[in-house]
Design an enzyme around this catalytic site. Sequence first.
Site, short mmCIF file in Angstrom:
data_model
loop_
_atom_site.label_atom_id
_atom_site.label_comp_id
_atom_site.label_asym_id
_atom_site.label_seq_id
_atom_site.Cartn_x
_atom_site.Cartn_y
_atom_site.Cartn_z
N LYS A 15 33.59 49.46 28.50
CA LYS A 15 34.37 50.13 29.80
C LYS A 15 35.05 51.16 29.81
CE LYS A 15 36.04 45.04 30.90
NZ LYS A 15 37.33 44.20 30.80
N ASP A 71 39.96 44.05 36.90
CA ASP A 71 40.62 42.73 35.85
C ASP A 71 41.87 42.42 36.37
OD1 ASP A 71 38.50 42.67 34.43
OD2 ASP A 71 39.01 44.34 32.90
#
Length: 267
Positions: A65, A101
């Site tokens: 990420k 997220d």
Amino acid sequence: MDRYAVVGNPVAHSRSPEIHAAFAAQTGQRLSYEKLLAPLDNFAGTVDAFFAAGGAGLNVTVPFKEAAYGWVDERDEYAGAAGAVNTIVRRGAIFRGCNTDGLGLVADLERNLGVVLRNARILLLGAGGAVRGVLGPLLGCAPAAIDIANRTLDRAQAIVDRLEDPRVAVRRLDALTGRYDLVVNGTAAGLDGASLAIDPARIARAFVYDMAYGEAAQGFLSWAAGAGAVRAVDGLGMLVEQAAVAFHLWRGVRPDTGPVIAALRRS
């Protein structure tokens, strides 16, 4: 047929293809979605090749990420605040990095689980990319305070310094005080509260949520239930909800997440 994938290492365990296939069937979208294993030392090369072959978009999972944050051309506000990207959206020659997220976590907590975040006192365990990714959306729900507790105080302090929000503070894992309304675990999979040296009194009467799901979350959730948590839930709903945000970014339609979460629970 547009081609999408989730890239990670490891990635064989990912349920993202299952989720996006369900979204596509539900919304009448024609697309393919696969798992893409990238070598630990060649994330950029793997992603370059995928898009050169006509790929339309990517989900990014551990440990890439932060690498994805550096790879994209531009970033949304949540990716910018987190320093991490979990969704890449292709717009012609421009690649936009997003972080879904936190939006997924908030959707699961508020809409699916009925947790009230406004004026809540929240404890976040950990200071990695998972925690950085959810802070912005959580703060947008107007909690009273968010404490970040981590074994390494420097990492947690770096997050607080970057945010400059008086509601966010650093706490030592072994020196927590007071009562929390919500406890969110973003530490490494398999750790429980005892191994993190958390006083069980901090968990008592709190709603406890682990961002991991399945077997990876069971140790912490079992410990929390034994410590008196009002409820202890894993992050499967967050996984589906953040995927729904990514699906909307790619396809412009919002799937109904409820049936997909229920199907994954049954399986």
